[in-house]
Structure formats: structure tokens, C-alpha cells
Design a protein around this motif. Structure first.
Motif, PDB file in Angstrom:
ATOM      1  N   LEU A 173      39.142  45.555  33.568  1.00 44.66           N
ATOM      2  CA  LEU A 173      39.334  44.774  32.339  1.00 44.66           C
ATOM      3  C   LEU A 173      38.209  43.754  32.179  1.00 44.66           C
ATOM      4  O   LEU A 173      37.436  43.505  33.106  1.00 44.66           O
ATOM      5  N   ARG A 174      38.132  43.232  30.969  1.00 45.87           N
ATOM      6  CA  ARG A 174      37.123  42.220  30.674  1.00 45.87           C
ATOM      7  C   ARG A 174      37.835  40.883  30.401  1.00 45.87           C
ATOM      8  O   ARG A 174      38.718  40.797  29.564  1.00 45.87           O
ATOM      9  N   VAL A 175      37.429  39.860  31.162  1.00 45.32           N
ATOM     10  CA  VAL A 175      38.006  38.521  31.012  1.00 45.32           C
ATOM     11  C   VAL A 175      36.886  37.542  30.744  1.00 45.32           C
ATOM     12  O   VAL A 175      35.939  37.452  31.524  1.00 45.32           O
ATOM     13  N   SER A 176      37.007  36.813  29.662  1.00 44.99           N
ATOM     14  CA  SER A 176      36.017  35.793  29.322  1.00 44.99           C
ATOM     15  C   SER A 176      34.588  36.326  29.498  1.00 44.99           C
ATOM     16  O   SER A 176      33.736  35.690  30.113  1.00 44.99           O
ATOM     17  N   GLY A 177      34.340  37.521  29.016  1.00 43.50           N
ATOM     18  CA  GLY A 177      32.996  38.100  29.031  1.00 43.50           C
ATOM     19  C   GLY A 177      32.607  38.808  30.319  1.00 43.50           C
ATOM     20  O   GLY A 177      31.574  39.470  30.376  1.00 43.50           O
ATOM     21  N   ALA A 178      33.432  38.697  31.374  1.00 46.15           N
ATOM     22  CA  ALA A 178      33.072  39.324  32.660  1.00 46.15           C
ATOM     23  C   ALA A 178      33.934  40.556  32.903  1.00 46.15           C
ATOM     24  O   ALA A 178      35.145  40.534  32.667  1.00 46.15           O
ATOM     25  N   ASP A 179      33.296  41.643  33.383  1.00 49.12           N
ATOM     26  CA  ASP A 179      34.038  42.866  33.694  1.00 49.12           C
ATOM     27  C   ASP A 179      34.576  42.813  35.115  1.00 49.12           C
ATOM     28  O   ASP A 179      33.855  42.460  36.048  1.00 49.12           O
ATOM     29  N   ILE A 180      35.833  43.176  35.269  1.00 46.22           N
ATOM     30  CA  ILE A 180      36.449  43.227  36.601  1.00 46.22           C
ATOM     31  C   ILE A 180      36.948  44.642  36.815  1.00 46.22           C
ATOM     32  O   ILE A 180      37.749  45.151  36.030  1.00 46.22           O
ATOM     33  N   ARG A 181      36.459  45.263  37.865  1.00 48.42           N
ATOM     34  CA  ARG A 181      36.921  46.628  38.154  1.00 48.42           C
ATOM     35  C   ARG A 181      38.154  46.528  39.042  1.00 48.42           C
ATOM     36  O   ARG A 181      38.147  45.835  40.063  1.00 48.42           O
ATOM     37  N   VAL A 182      39.204  47.201  38.655  1.00 49.40           N
ATOM     38  CA  VAL A 182      40.461  47.142  39.403  1.00 49.40           C
ATOM     39  C   VAL A 182      41.257  48.413  39.096  1.00 49.40           C
ATOM     40  O   VAL A 182      41.249  48.885  37.962  1.00 49.40           O
ATOM     41  N   PRO A 183      41.910  48.975  40.112  1.00 45.10           N
ATOM     42  CA  PRO A 183      42.598  50.254  39.870  1.00 45.10           C
ATOM     43  C   PRO A 183      43.923  50.132  39.120  1.00 45.10           C
ATOM     44  O   PRO A 183      44.438  51.121  38.605  1.00 45.10           O
ATOM     45  N   SER A 184      44.458  48.920  39.070  1.00 52.37           N
ATOM     46  CA  SER A 184      45.813  48.816  38.525  1.00 52.37           C
ATOM     47  C   SER A 184      45.972  47.506  37.744  1.00 52.37           C
ATOM     48  O   SER A 184      45.679  46.426  38.270  1.00 52.37           O
TER      49      SER A 184
END
Ligand SMILES: Cc1cc2nc3c(=O)[nH]c(=O)nc-3n(C[C@H](O)[C@H](O)[C@H](O)COP(=O)(O)OP(=O)(O)OC[C@H]3O[C@@H](n4cnc5c(N)ncnc54)[C@H](O)[C@@H]3O)c2cc1C
Length: 475
Positions: A173-184
Motif C-alpha cells: 500500500l501507499r501511505v503519505s506518498g511512500a510505498d510499503i510492500r506487505v503480503p497482507s
């Protein structure tokens, strides 16, 4: 919070469902982050009355109620909703509502037997009032989150879900412009009561109330979860569902209980309900009348004597609690035109746009019942009835227009997996609480329906999201 792949589960939204999801995912062994758009946790859950609906609880037993169980709750739930809810989800709610309540008690939420009441139209009391209301529940959940190694990001609004390389799955997901890779990911962003566009699209019964409508939940509940889910192919379920509360639109005052001396009539001039019936069913009954609203009728004698309920009198006198149905307010609203005044009932009916003749006949019958102290038509408490006999006569339009919650949401299965239009789970995506649809139906079954939904499915979403992450890590 970290933007590398340091998490197994990211929970979006820190209200009741999200806090539960974070706790359960953590306790199932996942590395968890919780992202909350507001500067504080709690969401609408913290603003709520904190009533929790459940059958077969220790609190019921302490109050002397034995023999109530999930089966009875399920039958009541499905019948009241005429089977127009997802039965598998309703079954989960009914089965897990009582364990969910005991779990909350274990986290320090107090539900006293004295706080138990019949919050719907059932025969047994299943509405469990939490000490400290919704804020009490949210505070206990927040304590449990803070006591665990769960990263919490406040003032951080999730903007997008990252699609996976294959169709039908997400990668983060993208939070405050930053992408976070997460499986769930668990979407628990609450409802969409604060989003006028989505109200028009998904809850037209609320939107058509125009400037009468106002939302009493968190301003951050803008339906983000629904929008995020739809963007990756999620299906929605439960069009035009939610809970509206009634208002005379004098001002933005929430009065859930109206005085028994009001007489509600429809545009045919007929009574159609016990005016003191549960708020859970009142909006639907009023919506079903001609024009979708009704009029509260009373006379000058009732207006002059209109006082706050003794339970709220001190708060009213201190100016803490404004009220609609008190003498001075009603007089003031005659001047604004929101209270319609006339010297005869026929004239009042004409001014309200009612069928001529109907109102006078209704009032004649009502007055006879009021003098006998018996409501032969709708079985209201006779002691609260007052004849409508002293002119001038008054009418106030009542509409179901206060938006308490919305229940159109992402289609999920019983494992809280978000489904696409072909009922295939979108891998890595779970939803719970108001963000998920299909649990709450057209009929709000009673106070506590929505908090129970948030806690039960929030917990389940946390466990399932942890399992999804585990599965994705397997070779
Ligand atoms: C005044 C009031 C009284 C009520 N009383 C009762 C009651 O007594 N019993 C009952 O059963 N129900 C009651 N309800 C309804 C009930 O409180 C809610 O339906 C329920 O608490 C919703 O829980 P939730 O976790 O789904 O959403 P919420 O508790 O609203 O949490 C959603 C969270 O998501 C956050 N968020 C939104 N978008 C984003 C984003 N993009 N990124 C990150 N975070 C985001 C929000 O800020 C919010 O904190 C009441 C509601 C109100 C308003």
C-alpha cells in the motif's frame, strides 16, 4: 513506520475493527503495523455509545438471563432482516459476539449487568452498555495495542493499494506518498458517512435528505476502504444501507429518545407506529410512509409543559445538553417556521400537506385513548399520552436524516477475505467493520449491532490476515 518489507500485516484504520485486527494479527505471530489517518486512535468507535450486542454472555447470566444463545440471536437476526444479509457472515457474528465480549472484558472493558437492556425488539436483553461508552472500549483496545510490539502511525492516510504482479492480488500500500510492500492488508477504515459523493452513490436514502442530513461519526470516515478496494477489483454489497436517526432539524442535536406525548402521523393523517419504538427500527418505518417523512403533532398544553426527561434535566439546565422537545425551544422554532402552527387541526393538516380529514379523525381516537390512559392502536405507555385539545395546534416534520453509520461495504467471505465481482478472494486483502458489507442489513437489529460487527470481524480479520501472510511466506 518502516517502508521496507518489515511487516506481515498492515492494518488500515485504528477504530474498533482495526485495533482488534492489529491485536489478533500480532498474537497470531505476525509483525504488524497500524496506520491511522487521524491524530488519535479510536475512530467512530470512540465516539459511540459503546453498546455491544451479544447473546449468551457472562453479563447476561449475572443479570439472571439464562438460556439465550447464538442460535436464538441468529434466528432473530435473519428474520428481522428477512434473510437479506449474508447468512454465513451473520452466523459468524452471532457465534462470535459473546466470545468477543468476553475478550473485551479480559482487556479491561467493563460491562455491568445493570448496563444490559433490550436494545432491539427482541424479548431478551442483549444490548451490553460498556462503562465509559465507546471511548471506554477504544481506550482498552488502544492499551492492548500499545502493550504489544505493534508499530502505530498516526496522521497517516493510506492512499492506494499496490497491485500484485499477478491479477487478483495486492502487493502492499501507499501511505503519505511512500510505498510499503506487505503480503497482507486489513482495510478497517470505517464507513463513508463523511463523504457526500459516496452517500449519493451508495446511500441515496441519506443523501436525499439534503441539508437535513448530518453525520455524527468521525470526519475521517470518508469511505477510503471502499474506494481502495474497488480500485483493485473488489465488489461492493448492501446498496443503500446504514442507520439513520430521526430529527426535527431544529439544530444539530442528537436526541435518540423522543417524549411519549408526541403523536406521529403520516401524510394520510394516520398514526403508524408507537412513537417511542426503538430508534433501531424507527427510520425504516418513517421512510416507508408517503413522502418518506412524518409529522409530530401536539397542542399548546403539551408545548407549555414540555420539559427534559428527569434523567437529563441537570445537563440541560447546565447548558451542556441542548434539547428539541422543550417549551422554549418549541416556541422559538414556531418563529423559524420549523414548528408549524394552526388554530384548527384541519388547517394544520392543510399546512402540512396531509390528506384532509384524516388528522382530525386520528386525533379524536387518540384523545379518547389518552383520557382512558390506554393506547389501543399502538400500545404506547398510556401514562405518557396527552390529549391534543388546546389550540393552537402544532406539527413538526420528522425525517430520518442523522447518519449514524453506513453499511454498504466491500464484499467479504466468512474469512474476511475481500471478494471480486466473481466472488474470488483478492489475495492479501481483508476487510472488517463498517468497511465490509453484508453483515449489517436493511434493519439495524438493535443497539450494539455495529460495535459487535467491528469487534468480531476485526478480530477475525487479524487472525486471517496473519494466516495469509504466513501462507505467502511459504515456499
Ligand atoms: C455517535 C455514535 C454512536 C454510536 N453508538 C453505537 C453503539 O452504541 N453501538 C453500536 O453498535 N454502534 C454504535 N455506533 C456505530 C459504531 O460506533 C460504528 O459503526 C463502529 O464503531 C465502526 O467501527 P469501525 O472500526 O468499522 O470504524 P471506526 O471506528 O470509525 O474506525 C475507522 C478508522 O479508520 C480511519 N481511517 C479512515 N480512512 C483512513 C485511511 N485512508 N487511512 C488510515 N486510516 C483511515 C479513521 O480515522 C478511523 O479511525 C455509533 C456511531 C456513532 C457515530
Amino acid at each position: 513506520m518502516s517502508t521496507g518489507r518489515d511487516y506481515d500485516v498492515v492494518v488500515v484504520g485504528g477504530g474498533g475493527a482495526g485495533l482488534c485486527a492489529a491485536i489478533e494479527a500480532h498474537d497470531a505471530g505476525a509483525r504488524v503495523a497500524l496506520v491511522e489517518a487521524d491524530r488519535k486512535l479510536g475512530g467512530s468507535t470512540a465516539l459511540s455509545g459503546g453498546v455491544y450486542y451479544a447473546a449468551g454472555t457472562s453479563v447476561q447470566r449475572a443479570a439472571g438471563i439464562v438460556g439465550d444463545d447464538a442460535d436464538a440471536m441468529f434466528e432473530y437476526y435473519m428474520t428481522l432482516n428477512q434473510y437479506r444479509v449474508e447468512a454465513a457472515l451473520a452466523r459468524v457474528l452471532c457465534d462470535e459476539a459473546a466470545p468477543g465480549l468476553e475478550w473485551l472484558i479480559g482487556l479491561g472493558v467493563e460491562f455491568l449487568p445493570e448496563g444490559l437492556y433490550r436494545s432491539g425488539v427482541e424479548r431478551v436483553a442483549r444490548g451490553h452498555g460498556a462503562t465509559g461508552a465507546g471511548a471506554g472500549i477504544a481506550a482498552a483496545l488502544e492499551r492492548a495495542v500499545r502493550a504489544r510490539t505493534i508499530d502505530v502511525a498516526l496522521d497517516a492516510r493510506v492512499e492506494a493499494l499496490l497491485p500484485g504482479e499477478q491479477a487478483g492480488c495486492i502487493a502492499g500500500l501507499r501511505v503519505s506518498g511512500a510505498d510499503i510492500r506487505v503480503p497482507s492488508v486489513v482495510l478497517a477504515t470505517g464507513g463513508f458517512g463523511a463523504n457526500p459523493y459516496l452517500l449519493h452513490r451508495l446511500y441515496p436514502d441519506a443523501a436525499r435528505q439534503g441539508d437535513w442530513a448530518w453525520y455524527i461519526g468521525s470526519p475521517h470516515c470518508q469511505g477510503d476502504g471502499l474506494v481502495l478496494g474497488e480500485a483493485v477489483g473488489a465488489d461492493l454489497v448492501g446498496h443503500n444501507r446504514g442507520l439513520l436517526l430521526t430529527t426535527p432539524n431544529f439544530r444539530k442535536v442528537l436526541e435518540v429518545f423522543v417524549p411519549g406525548w408526541l403523536v406521529y402521523v403520516n401524510r394520510e393523517g394516520r398514526r403508524f407506529v408507537n412513537e417511542t419504538a426503538e430508534y433501531a427500527v424507527m427510520a425504516g418505518v418513517i421512510q416507508a410512509q408517503t413522502g418518506g417523512s412524518c409529522f409530530a403533532i401536539f397542542d399548546e398544553a403539551a408545548r407549555r409543559e414540555a420539559r427534559p426527561h428527569p434523567r437529563y434535566a441537570d445537563a440541560f439546565a447546565a447548558g451542556v445538553l441542548p434539547m428539541n422537545w422543550v417549551a422554549d425551544e418549541l416556541a422559538a422554532q414556531v418563529r423559524t417556521g420549523r414548528v408549524i402552527q394552526a388554530d384548527t387541526l384541519d388547517e394544520l393538516a392543510v399546512r402540512c400537506g396531509m390528506r384532509p380529514g384524516g388528522l382530525a379523525a386520528t386525533v379524536e381516537g387518540y384523545n379518547a385513548d389518552a383520557r382512558d390512559g390506554v393506547d389501543r392502536a399502538f400500545f404506547k405507555n398510556g401514562e405518557e399520552m396527552k390529549p391534543i385539545a388546546t389550540p393552537p395546534f402544532f406539527a413538526v416534520e420528522i425525517r430520518p436524516a442523522i447518519i449514524c453509520l453506513t453499511s454498504t461495504g466491500l464484499r467479504i467471505d466468512a474469512r474476511t477475505r475481500v471478494l471480486d465481482g466473481n466472488d474470488r478472494p483478492i489475495r492479501g486483502l481483508h476487510a472488517a467493520g463498517e468497511t465490509a458489507g453484508g453483515v449489517l442489513g436493511e434493519r439495524y437489529i438493535g443497539g450494539g449491532n455495529s460495535i459487535a460487527n467491528a469487534i468480531v470481524f476485526g478480530r477475525r480479520a487479524g487472525r486471517e490476515a496473519a494466516a495469509t501472510a504466513r501462507a505467502s511466506n511459504e515456499p
